[in-house]
Design a protein around this motif. Sequence first.
Motif, PDB file in Angstrom:
ATOM      1  N   ALA A   1       0.815  -1.214   0.000  1.00  0.00           N
ATOM      2  CA  ALA A   1       0.000   0.000   0.000  1.00  0.00           C
ATOM      3  C   ALA A   1       0.847   1.262   0.000  1.00  0.00           C
ATOM      4  O   ALA A   1       0.442   2.295  -0.546  1.00  0.00           O
ATOM      5  CB  ALA A   1      -0.932  -0.003   1.202  1.00  0.00           C
ATOM      6  N   ASN A   2       2.021   1.205   0.617  1.00  0.00           N
ATOM      7  CA  ASN A   2       2.921   2.361   0.693  1.00  0.00           C
ATOM      8  C   ASN A   2       4.350   1.834   0.654  1.00  0.00           C
ATOM      9  O   ASN A   2       4.870   1.365   1.659  1.00  0.00           O
ATOM     10  CB  ASN A   2       2.663   3.162   1.967  1.00  0.00           C
ATOM     11  N   GLN A   3       4.987   1.905  -0.495  1.00  0.00           N
ATOM     12  CA  GLN A   3       6.287   1.268  -0.683  1.00  0.00           C
ATOM     13  C   GLN A   3       7.420   1.963   0.058  1.00  0.00           C
ATOM     14  O   GLN A   3       8.543   1.462   0.082  1.00  0.00           O
ATOM     15  CB  GLN A   3       6.601   1.168  -2.183  1.00  0.00           C
ATOM     16  N   SER A   4       7.146   3.078   0.680  1.00  0.00           N
ATOM     17  CA  SER A   4       8.162   3.742   1.497  1.00  0.00           C
ATOM     18  C   SER A   4       8.164   3.221   2.928  1.00  0.00           C
ATOM     19  O   SER A   4       8.997   3.634   3.735  1.00  0.00           O
ATOM     20  CB  SER A   4       7.944   5.252   1.500  1.00  0.00           C
ATOM     21  N   MET A   5       7.259   2.297   3.246  1.00  0.00           N
ATOM     22  CA  MET A   5       7.133   1.791   4.606  1.00  0.00           C
ATOM     23  C   MET A   5       7.223   0.273   4.634  1.00  0.00           C
ATOM     24  O   MET A   5       6.945  -0.400   3.637  1.00  0.00           O
ATOM     25  CB  MET A   5       5.788   2.233   5.221  1.00  0.00           C
ATOM     26  N   LEU A   6       7.621  -0.261   5.791  1.00  0.00           N
ATOM     27  CA  LEU A   6       7.610  -1.700   6.007  1.00  0.00           C
ATOM     28  C   LEU A   6       6.171  -2.202   6.103  1.00  0.00           C
ATOM     29  O   LEU A   6       5.273  -1.479   6.564  1.00  0.00           O
ATOM     30  CB  LEU A   6       8.330  -2.049   7.316  1.00  0.00           C
ATOM     31  N   GLN A   7       5.957  -3.440   5.668  1.00  0.00           N
ATOM     32  CA  GLN A   7       4.675  -4.075   5.936  1.00  0.00           C
ATOM     33  C   GLN A   7       4.456  -4.127   7.449  1.00  0.00           C
ATOM     34  O   GLN A   7       5.402  -4.302   8.222  1.00  0.00           O
ATOM     35  CB  GLN A   7       4.646  -5.496   5.380  1.00  0.00           C
ATOM     36  N   ASP A   8       3.220  -4.014   7.861  1.00  0.00           N
ATOM     37  CA  ASP A   8       2.917  -3.968   9.293  1.00  0.00           C
ATOM     38  C   ASP A   8       3.498  -5.164  10.041  1.00  0.00           C
ATOM     39  O   ASP A   8       4.086  -5.016  11.120  1.00  0.00           O
ATOM     40  CB  ASP A   8       1.400  -3.910   9.508  1.00  0.00           C
ATOM     41  N   GLN A   9       3.326  -6.362   9.476  1.00  0.00           N
ATOM     42  CA  GLN A   9       3.784  -7.557  10.183  1.00  0.00           C
ATOM     43  C   GLN A   9       5.302  -7.678  10.220  1.00  0.00           C
ATOM     44  O   GLN A   9       5.856  -8.478  10.985  1.00  0.00           O
ATOM     45  CB  GLN A   9       3.180  -8.827   9.570  1.00  0.00           C
ATOM     46  N   TYR A  10       5.987  -6.879   9.407  1.00  0.00           N
ATOM     47  CA  TYR A  10       7.451  -6.913   9.365  1.00  0.00           C
ATOM     48  C   TYR A  10       8.091  -5.752  10.113  1.00  0.00           C
ATOM     49  O   TYR A  10       9.306  -5.590  10.112  1.00  0.00           O
ATOM     50  CB  TYR A  10       7.931  -6.902   7.909  1.00  0.00           C
ATOM     51  N   ASN A  11       7.295  -4.936  10.757  1.00  0.00           N
ATOM     52  CA  ASN A  11       7.779  -3.748  11.457  1.00  0.00           C
ATOM     53  C   ASN A  11       7.992  -4.084  12.928  1.00  0.00           C
ATOM     54  O   ASN A  11       7.057  -4.493  13.633  1.00  0.00           O
ATOM     55  CB  ASN A  11       6.759  -2.624  11.299  1.00  0.00           C
ATOM     56  N   SER A  12       9.222  -3.900  13.416  1.00  0.00           N
ATOM     57  CA  SER A  12       9.510  -4.188  14.824  1.00  0.00           C
ATOM     58  C   SER A  12       8.913  -3.149  15.757  1.00  0.00           C
ATOM     59  O   SER A  12       8.870  -3.351  16.973  1.00  0.00           O
ATOM     60  CB  SER A  12      11.024  -4.256  15.053  1.00  0.00           C
ATOM     61  N   GLY A  13       8.486  -2.014  15.197  1.00  0.00           N
ATOM     62  CA  GLY A  13       7.886  -0.953  15.999  1.00  0.00           C
ATOM     63  C   GLY A  13       8.516   0.399  15.776  1.00  0.00           C
ATOM     64  O   GLY A  13       7.906   1.423  16.072  1.00  0.00           O
ATOM     65  N   ASP A  14       9.752   0.409  15.233  1.00  0.00           N
ATOM     66  CA  ASP A  14      10.413   1.697  15.001  1.00  0.00           C
ATOM     67  C   ASP A  14      10.400   2.087  13.524  1.00  0.00           C
ATOM     68  O   ASP A  14      10.996   3.088  13.148  1.00  0.00           O
ATOM     69  CB  ASP A  14      11.843   1.680  15.544  1.00  0.00           C
ATOM     70  N   TYR A  15       9.761   1.299  12.687  1.00  0.00           N
ATOM     71  CA  TYR A  15       9.604   1.564  11.259  1.00  0.00           C
ATOM     72  C   TYR A  15      10.925   1.487  10.484  1.00  0.00           C
ATOM     73  O   TYR A  15      10.975   1.843   9.315  1.00  0.00           O
ATOM     74  CB  TYR A  15       8.923   2.923  11.006  1.00  0.00           C
ATOM     75  N   LEU A  16      11.970   1.001  11.120  1.00  0.00           N
ATOM     76  CA  LEU A  16      13.271   0.862  10.476  1.00  0.00           C
ATOM     77  C   LEU A  16      13.768  -0.578  10.530  1.00  0.00           C
ATOM     78  O   LEU A  16      14.179  -1.144   9.513  1.00  0.00           O
ATOM     79  CB  LEU A  16      14.284   1.795  11.153  1.00  0.00           C
ATOM     80  N   HIS A  17      13.726  -1.176  11.709  1.00  0.00           N
ATOM     81  CA  HIS A  17      14.234  -2.534  11.878  1.00  0.00           C
ATOM     82  C   HIS A  17      13.107  -3.548  11.719  1.00  0.00           C
ATOM     83  O   HIS A  17      12.053  -3.387  12.343  1.00  0.00           O
ATOM     84  CB  HIS A  17      14.879  -2.685  13.255  1.00  0.00           C
ATOM     85  N   PRO A  18      13.334  -4.578  10.923  1.00  0.00           N
ATOM     86  CA  PRO A  18      12.296  -5.600  10.783  1.00  0.00           C
ATOM     87  C   PRO A  18      12.049  -6.355  12.084  1.00  0.00           C
ATOM     88  O   PRO A  18      12.911  -6.438  12.967  1.00  0.00           O
ATOM     89  CB  PRO A  18      12.870  -6.533   9.705  1.00  0.00           C
ATOM     90  N   SER A  19      10.894  -6.944  12.179  1.00  0.00           N
ATOM     91  CA  SER A  19      10.531  -7.838  13.277  1.00  0.00           C
ATOM     92  C   SER A  19      11.105  -9.226  12.986  1.00  0.00           C
ATOM     93  O   SER A  19      11.630  -9.476  11.893  1.00  0.00           O
ATOM     94  CB  SER A  19       9.010  -7.932  13.366  1.00  0.00           C
ATOM     95  N   PRO A  20      11.019 -10.165  13.934  1.00  0.00           N
ATOM     96  CA  PRO A  20      11.433 -11.535  13.618  1.00  0.00           C
ATOM     97  C   PRO A  20      10.758 -12.087  12.370  1.00  0.00           C
ATOM     98  O   PRO A  20      11.394 -12.793  11.573  1.00  0.00           O
ATOM     99  CB  PRO A  20      11.043 -12.311  14.882  1.00  0.00           C
ATOM    100  N   ALA A  21       9.483 -11.747  12.175  1.00  0.00           N
ATOM    101  CA  ALA A  21       8.798 -12.201  10.960  1.00  0.00           C
ATOM    102  C   ALA A  21       9.413 -11.564   9.718  1.00  0.00           C
ATOM    103  O   ALA A  21       9.522 -12.205   8.663  1.00  0.00           O
ATOM    104  CB  ALA A  21       7.305 -11.864  11.045  1.00  0.00           C
ATOM    105  N   GLY A  22       9.827 -10.302   9.850  1.00  0.00           N
ATOM    106  CA  GLY A  22      10.490  -9.636   8.727  1.00  0.00           C
ATOM    107  C   GLY A  22      11.828 -10.269   8.412  1.00  0.00           C
ATOM    108  O   GLY A  22      12.196 -10.454   7.238  1.00  0.00           O
TER     109      GLY A  22
END
Length: 443
Positions: free
Chosen positions: A398-419
């Motif tokens: 939906a917005n290619q400048s942002m991480l997918q929600d499920q891949y966002n660790s919370g700071d919008y920069l570092h991926p989550s474990p799923a990412g």
Amino acid sequence: MLNKQFVALAAFLASSLLSPTNALPLDASIEARAPACDHWVDTWTSMPQLTEPANLPNPPFNQTGSVFVNSTIRQTLHMSIGGPQIRIRLSNAFGATQLNITAVTVALPYNNSAGQSIIETNTLQTVTFSGNNSIIIPDGSLAVSDPIHFPINPQSELAVSIYLAGGQLGNSITSHPGSRTTSFYQFGNAVSAANLTDASVQSVAHWYFLSAIEVWSPPQARGFAIVGDSITDGRGSTTNANNRWPDLVLARMQKNPSTKDIGVLNQAAGGNRILADGLGPNALGRIDRDVLAQSGIKYSMIFEGVNDIGTADSTTAAQDFVYNQLIQAYEQIITRIHTFGIPIFGATITPFSAPNSTIQAYSTPEREVTRQRVNQWIRTSGKFDAVLDFDKVVRSSANQSMLQDQYNSGDYLHPSPAGYQAIADSFDLNLFNRFAGGVSSYM
């Protein structure tokens, strides 16, 4: 009769070299058995860096003018490939004074678990350096242990205990703060203890002084060095779970017969930049140390640049400048690595935009333009031997400048474990077969 005596002597020496009781007396004694075949390959690395004040041990282990006096440090490390013998490398790259190592042991941690202080004492061995239990490492130098007959399995854990009787003078020491693994330290010499149980014991998620574990390997074994920043270092992953994306790629490689003999070597550090020093020396300046000087390297990769873009002023002029500097630096890194016939893979920079810059300081339209320009160059320039499009893997549709929600660790920069799992799942393992013969040094 004389020939029979020589044969008997040779057999005795060979059996002695394979004895599991201690370190082998001379590095050359192993290599002489197969000088043109078996070789040393890194199975684990951590990028050495100057320890910031906040990452030094807490007092009283950190005093004015000295660190780790009369202290034992026990650290667990996640191996990539296995083998019958290992060597340990200790680094004093950033120490301002000599590093006096009093004693070192190696053992398997209890239940093969990361981030704990209990060891299997029946596996305990003393580590020696040129036949001595101790060694003085000058400032800016490293030390390599004697070979140790200590069989390790792929993806297993290794516990290394270090004792410093006098500590290190000054407050500049070498470490890797982003270990994502718990280490322990206490007063006294406890390198042979089953557990660190002194009242002084403390724990911290850093590695100190350790820079590499090498394994004696067959000819087909080789190393894959990954240069990166906090995303490769594993920020946002789970402490003691070894679920950084390189760990997850390793797990896939170990299931593939054609890649199971490749050591995966994480040479990343949080906050690292390509163009300037910061948290660790700049990537352009550490290529020789962290890639070319490592043991058995046959493949390399860089996944870095986000901190150069994010720390540059958010103006068109400043971002144009950092873009041009990054492209030139990538080309310089590629040229240097190709000189040695080693292929280098490039990864696109993943998104860092957020709803506003209060949530993520890097998030501005001007910086996003630079990220897109850099990624376009990585994808289309043909300079890298292969491109891993991590941006495409984790960005939002939906917005290619942002991480997918499920891949966002919370700071919008570092991926989550799923990412990190998604990045690892996307990694093309066929690249290792494609470039098994290296590349021309004249590219």
